[in-house]
Design a protein around this motif. Structure first.
Motif, PDB file in Angstrom:
ATOM      1  N   UNK A   1      12.350   7.619  -3.145  1.00 33.72           N
ATOM      2  CA  UNK A   1      11.222   6.834  -3.654  1.00 33.72           C
ATOM      3  C   UNK A   1      11.383   5.350  -3.341  1.00 33.72           C
ATOM      4  N   UNK A   2      12.633   4.894  -3.322  1.00 36.14           N
ATOM      5  CA  UNK A   2      12.883   3.476  -3.083  1.00 36.14           C
ATOM      6  C   UNK A   2      12.386   3.035  -1.707  1.00 36.14           C
ATOM      7  N   UNK A   3      12.392   3.968  -0.756  1.00 35.91           N
ATOM      8  CA  UNK A   3      12.010   3.553   0.599  1.00 35.91           C
ATOM      9  C   UNK A   3      10.543   3.145   0.680  1.00 35.91           C
ATOM     10  N   UNK A   4       9.713   3.562  -0.301  1.00 31.74           N
ATOM     11  CA  UNK A   4       8.306   3.222  -0.260  1.00 31.74           C
ATOM     12  C   UNK A   4       7.984   1.957  -1.048  1.00 31.74           C
ATOM     13  N   UNK A   5       8.980   1.316  -1.629  1.00 30.87           N
ATOM     14  CA  UNK A   5       8.725   0.071  -2.361  1.00 30.87           C
ATOM     15  C   UNK A   5       8.187  -1.045  -1.463  1.00 30.87           C
ATOM     16  N   UNK A   6       8.683  -1.201  -0.231  1.00 25.98           N
ATOM     17  CA  UNK A   6       8.059  -2.214   0.649  1.00 25.98           C
ATOM     18  C   UNK A   6       6.581  -1.929   0.908  1.00 25.98           C
ATOM     19  N   UNK A   7       6.234  -0.653   1.078  1.00 30.05           N
ATOM     20  CA  UNK A   7       4.828  -0.300   1.273  1.00 30.05           C
ATOM     21  C   UNK A   7       4.017  -0.674   0.037  1.00 30.05           C
ATOM     22  N   UNK A   8       4.568  -0.407  -1.133  1.00 23.61           N
ATOM     23  CA  UNK A   8       3.878  -0.757  -2.375  1.00 23.61           C
ATOM     24  C   UNK A   8       3.667  -2.267  -2.468  1.00 23.61           C
ATOM     25  N   UNK A   9       4.681  -3.039  -2.089  1.00 26.51           N
ATOM     26  CA  UNK A   9       4.575  -4.504  -2.146  1.00 26.51           C
ATOM     27  C   UNK A   9       3.522  -5.016  -1.168  1.00 26.51           C
ATOM     28  N   UNK A  10       3.488  -4.444   0.029  1.00 28.37           N
ATOM     29  CA  UNK A  10       2.509  -4.871   1.030  1.00 28.37           C
ATOM     30  C   UNK A  10       1.093  -4.499   0.604  1.00 28.37           C
ATOM     31  N   UNK A 168      -0.106  -9.713 -11.097  1.00 32.08           N
ATOM     32  CA  UNK A 168       0.028  -8.937  -9.857  1.00 32.08           C
ATOM     33  C   UNK A 168       0.832  -9.715  -8.822  1.00 32.08           C
ATOM     34  N   UNK A 169       0.527 -11.009  -8.673  1.00 35.21           N
ATOM     35  CA  UNK A 169       1.256 -11.840  -7.717  1.00 35.21           C
ATOM     36  C   UNK A 169       2.726 -11.974  -8.103  1.00 35.21           C
ATOM     37  N   UNK A 170       2.996 -12.124  -9.395  1.00 31.26           N
ATOM     38  CA  UNK A 170       4.390 -12.263  -9.848  1.00 31.26           C
ATOM     39  C   UNK A 170       5.202 -11.019  -9.503  1.00 31.26           C
ATOM     40  N   UNK A 171       4.640  -9.842  -9.793  1.00 30.95           N
ATOM     41  CA  UNK A 171       5.330  -8.593  -9.474  1.00 30.95           C
ATOM     42  C   UNK A 171       5.535  -8.469  -7.962  1.00 30.95           C
ATOM     43  N   UNK A 172       4.515  -8.816  -7.195  1.00 35.63           N
ATOM     44  CA  UNK A 172       4.592  -8.682  -5.739  1.00 35.63           C
ATOM     45  C   UNK A 172       5.619  -9.635  -5.145  1.00 35.63           C
ATOM     46  N   UNK A 173       5.688 -10.860  -5.668  1.00 37.32           N
ATOM     47  CA  UNK A 173       6.673 -11.824  -5.168  1.00 37.32           C
ATOM     48  C   UNK A 173       8.101 -11.327  -5.408  1.00 37.32           C
ATOM     49  N   UNK A 174       8.387 -10.901  -6.631  1.00 38.35           N
ATOM     50  CA  UNK A 174       9.736 -10.426  -6.958  1.00 38.35           C
ATOM     51  C   UNK A 174      10.092  -9.200  -6.131  1.00 38.35           C
ATOM     52  N   UNK A 175       9.174  -8.258  -6.065  1.00 35.75           N
ATOM     53  CA  UNK A 175       9.433  -7.027  -5.322  1.00 35.75           C
ATOM     54  C   UNK A 175       9.606  -7.300  -3.832  1.00 35.75           C
ATOM     55  N   UNK A 176       8.754  -8.142  -3.265  1.00 36.40           N
ATOM     56  CA  UNK A 176       8.828  -8.443  -1.829  1.00 36.40           C
ATOM     57  C   UNK A 176      10.127  -9.148  -1.477  1.00 36.40           C
ATOM     58  N   UNK A 177      10.559 -10.073  -2.327  1.00 39.31           N
ATOM     59  CA  UNK A 177      11.819 -10.772  -2.080  1.00 39.31           C
ATOM     60  C   UNK A 177      12.995  -9.814  -2.059  1.00 39.31           C
ATOM     61  N   UNK A 178      12.888  -8.736  -2.839  1.00 36.65           N
ATOM     62  CA  UNK A 178      13.993  -7.786  -2.946  1.00 36.65           C
ATOM     63  C   UNK A 178      14.003  -6.744  -1.827  1.00 36.65           C
TER      64      UNK A 178
END
Length: 469
Positions: A1-10, A168-178
């Protein structure tokens, strides 16, 4: 499931920026009442965001190549969040318009980089799944925007259509950075800043001149000056692009008849299909007294039909030549806009449905082929520029369409305040007639250009195609 986190962030960032193209439409009447602004102010609230996206998409793509896509994406998210906060607390129309411009800058940075990030993150079959999912999310954004805008405006206030971006932006920023890997940089690549500035001035000057001319008359000095500056900027842009070493848009691409037809159709699609949305929203709420939520739901059939038709016909039309998908699809969009003239003084929202269904069908046929055809028409090294140019043409078509149709409406009916229903419907009829004429004319022109080009059908949609409206 972790491999799809970048897709979720994008997808999360892309959905947010594309929703903001349409989310304001159903909130316009409340904004007008709260901020004390007329039709020209409302036009700018819609237009400035689309103009910023159109003006900066190609340039920020070049910047991302130079400094890294991840860095530009994160910066775009941060700017988008800050601008959304300012939009939400704005107490007058000029502040809101200025904040919307910065929203557009942030959105352009995000839009220009998400596909590069996905391309760098996934390989093989996973890459295909990622791009397919991203395309589906992007395609759904228009429909989600009008409904979400109605819900937030109805239950809270129009300000929440901007405040909702903050978490939404806050979650996306943190997730994308990771989750996104460090982006490859090409520091030797130049960013065409003069070209970007000239293109921005050209688009803004022409749009401002059209809006001001409609409001103050075509003999107004400000309108004439803006139009002259816009035209001069077009000439300057052409001179810059023909001389710089790394142009934002190589003018030689315009000699490619297939790409030219694709750009023509991309701009015509958004002009004919979406530029009437602000006026229709005002009709539904100011004249029919519908709530923002109900108005949003009434505008949903277009997006729903487009999504359904694209899914059902995608495989059937996969091998069709572009004159039958792009050109003919735009003709259908124009015909659907013509059906909106069925709206009369005694009409309910149902009068929009035939036109919306036909427009949606045209979009469902037209949109999936736009970017793939444009990219297939050029060399692989220029594919990214072609894709960016198609999406720039879409946003530019929307911005100019809102300006032109608002001006046509005002010339016939006056400003969109509490006017008699007959005057409003007369102005709306004139606006949708122009939208239909643009769609039909550019559709026929694109059809003819594709027929003469004899372009090969793309074997497949390229991995970095941008399938949005």
């Amino acid at each position: 499931m972790r491999k799809w986190l970048p897709l979720f962030a994008a997808c999360l960032g892309t959905l947010m920026l594309l929703i903001d193209v349409t989310i304001v439409n159903v909130a316009l009447p409340d904004m007008s009442a709260d901020l004390g602004t007329g039709l020209s102010g409302l036009q700018w609230i819609v237009d400035c965001y689309a103009l910023a996206l159109a003006a900066l998409l190609l340039a920020l793509g070049s910047l991302a190549d130079r400094v890294g896509a991840k860095q530009v994406y994160l910066a775009g998210l941060a700017l988008f969040a800050i601008a959304s906060l300012i939009c939400g607390i704005a107490d007058n129309a000029p502040v809101l318009v200025a904040a919307r411009i910065f929203q557009g800058v942030g959105g352009a940075a995000m839009f220009a980089t998400t596909l590069s990030l996905l391309h760098a993150t996934y390989t093989g079959r996973d890459r295909g799944v990622a791009f397919g999912t991203w395309g589906a999310v992007s395609g759904a954004a228009a429909g989600i925007g009008v409904v979400l805008g109605g819900v937030l405006t109805d239950l809270l206030s129009w300000r929440w259509i901007f405040f909702v971006n903050l978490p939404i932006a806050a979650v996306t920023i943190v997730l994308s950075a990771m989750v996104f890997p460090a982006s490859q940089r090409h520091p030797g690549r130049d960013v065409d800043v003069p070209g970007m500035l000239a293109f921005t001035l050209a688009a803004a000057g022409v749009t401002f001149g059209i809006i001001r001319g409609g409001e103050h008359g075509w003999g107004d000095g400000g309108a004439l000056l803006a139009l002259a500056a816009g035209v001069a900027a077009v000439v300057i842009f052409a001179m810059i692009e023909s001389r710089v070493a790394a142009p934002m848009f190589p003018l030689s691409l315009l000699r490619n008849r297939t790409l030219g037809a694709t750009l023509l159709s991309a701009s015509g699609q958004t002009f004919a299909a979406f530029a009437t949305m602000p006026l229709l929203s005002l009709w539904l709420q100011q004249q029919l007294h519908m709530t923002p939520l109900n108005a949003g739901l009434a505008m949903l059939p277009m997006a729903a039909t487009a999504f359904l038709v694209a899914g059902l016909t995608g495989r059937v039309l996969h091998d069709a030549r572009p004159e039958w998908t792009i050109g003919a699809g735009l003709i259908v969009v124009g015909a659907g806009s013509g059906l909106l003239t069925l709206i009369g003084t005694g009409s309910s929202w149902v009068a929009m449905v035939p036109g919306f269904v036909v427009i949606g069908a045209g979009i469902g046929v037209n949109a999936p082929a736009l970017v793939s055809t444009g990219m297939a028409a050029v060399s692989p090294q220029q594919g990214g520029t072609a894709a960016g140019a198609v999406n720039t043409a879409r946003q530019l078509g929307l911005a100019l369409g809102v300006a032109v149709l608002g001006t046509v409406f005002r010339d016939v009916a006056g400003d969109a305040g509490r006017m008699p229903l007959s005057d409003f419907v007369s102005g709306l009829d004139a606006a949708v007639t122009v939208a239909a004429a643009v769609g039909l004319t550019l559709g026929v022109a694109a059809f003819a250009l594709f027929r003469r080009a004899r372009v090969d059908v793309p074997a497949a949609i390229p991995a970095d195609a941008v399938l949005i409206d």
